[in-house]
Design a protein around this motif. Structure first.
Motif, mmCIF file in Angstrom:
data_model
loop_
_atom_site.group_PDB
_atom_site.id
_atom_site.type_symbol
_atom_site.label_atom_id
_atom_site.label_comp_id
_atom_site.label_asym_id
_atom_site.label_seq_id
_atom_site.Cartn_x
_atom_site.Cartn_y
_atom_site.Cartn_z
ATOM 1 N N THR A 105 -50.428 72.914 101.238
ATOM 2 C CA THR A 105 -49.247 73.632 100.769
ATOM 3 C C THR A 105 -49.677 74.897 100.039
ATOM 4 O OG1 THR A 105 -49.167 72.364 98.710
ATOM 5 C CG2 THR A 105 -47.875 71.509 100.558
ATOM 6 N N ASP A 106 -48.707 75.758 99.763
ATOM 7 C CA ASP A 106 -49.007 77.031 99.117
ATOM 8 C C ASP A 106 -49.241 76.905 97.614
ATOM 9 O OD1 ASP A 106 -46.319 76.416 98.657
ATOM 10 O OD2 ASP A 106 -45.695 78.521 98.647
ATOM 11 N N THR A 107 -48.596 75.934 96.966
ATOM 12 C CA THR A 107 -48.740 75.763 95.520
ATOM 13 C C THR A 107 -48.766 74.279 95.169
ATOM 14 O OG1 THR A 107 -46.367 75.687 95.045
ATOM 15 C CG2 THR A 107 -47.396 77.875 95.077
ATOM 16 N N THR A 151 -45.193 72.890 95.266
ATOM 17 C CA THR A 151 -44.711 72.535 96.601
ATOM 18 C C THR A 151 -45.274 71.186 97.028
ATOM 19 O OG1 THR A 151 -44.550 74.874 97.173
ATOM 20 C CG2 THR A 151 -44.532 73.304 99.000
ATOM 21 N N ARG A 186 -37.275 77.398 96.627
ATOM 22 C CA ARG A 186 -38.430 78.126 97.192
ATOM 23 C C ARG A 186 -39.401 77.156 97.859
ATOM 24 N NH1 ARG A 186 -39.437 80.963 91.983
ATOM 25 N NH2 ARG A 186 -37.829 82.547 91.946
ATOM 26 N N CYS A 187 -39.681 76.051 97.173
ATOM 27 C CA CYS A 187 -40.602 75.047 97.732
ATOM 28 C C CYS A 187 -40.042 74.456 99.021
ATOM 29 C CB CYS A 187 -40.852 73.934 96.718
ATOM 30 S SG CYS A 187 -41.784 74.457 95.260
ATOM 31 N N THR A 242 -37.909 75.802 101.079
ATOM 32 C CA THR A 242 -37.961 76.829 102.123
ATOM 33 C C THR A 242 -39.360 76.909 102.722
ATOM 34 O OG1 THR A 242 -36.184 78.092 101.100
ATOM 35 C CG2 THR A 242 -37.654 79.299 102.594
ATOM 36 N N TRP A 243 -40.389 76.882 101.880
ATOM 37 C CA TRP A 243 -41.764 76.929 102.376
ATOM 38 C C TRP A 243 -42.057 75.709 103.243
ATOM 39 C CZ3 TRP A 243 -46.287 74.373 102.758
ATOM 40 C CH2 TRP A 243 -47.405 75.121 103.119
ATOM 41 N N LEU A 244 -41.624 74.533 102.803
ATOM 42 C CA LEU A 244 -41.870 73.301 103.568
ATOM 43 C C LEU A 244 -41.185 73.349 104.931
ATOM 44 C CD1 LEU A 244 -41.557 70.715 100.659
ATOM 45 C CD2 LEU A 244 -43.657 71.296 101.920
ATOM 46 N N ASP A 269 -40.284 76.208 106.570
ATOM 47 C CA ASP A 269 -40.936 77.278 107.341
ATOM 48 C C ASP A 269 -42.265 76.824 107.935
ATOM 49 O OD1 ASP A 269 -38.818 78.926 106.710
ATOM 50 O OD2 ASP A 269 -39.915 80.082 105.192
ATOM 51 N N ASN A 270 -42.942 75.906 107.260
ATOM 52 C CA ASN A 270 -44.230 75.406 107.734
ATOM 53 C C ASN A 270 -44.115 74.069 108.460
ATOM 54 O OD1 ASN A 270 -46.547 77.277 106.711
ATOM 55 N ND2 ASN A 270 -44.952 77.279 105.157
#
Length: 81
Positions: A14-16, A19, A56-57, A59-61, A63-64
């Protein structure tokens, strides 16, 4: 969720760290088919961040391609691992 589901979560990149924690909590809440429906407010409370950071988290999950979200009117969204 099963131990296999939590193990799957641990192996994901993950990015952070936030997340990763959101993904871990979703995995922990998930049923036998990998779905759960905690509210963004509940996730924010558990993680200790704002609702905006949770969005935000999530959305990242999405998108990935680690989760999908079923948006539901009048109730919390349903998340699928």
């Amino acid at each position: 969720m099963s131990i296999q589901g939590l193990n799957w979560c641990i192996k994901q990149k993950t990015d952070t760290p936030t997340t990763k924690l959101v993904l871990f909590i979703l995995s922990n809440y998930a049923d036998e088919v990998g779905s759960c429906y905690p509210s963004e407010k509940k996730l924010a409370e558990l993680v200790g961040v704002s609702d905006r950071q949770i969005r935000r988290c999530l959305t990242w999950l999405v998108d990935n391609k680690l989760i999908t979200i079923e948006h539901r009117k009048g109730t919390s969204n349903r998340y699928f691992m």
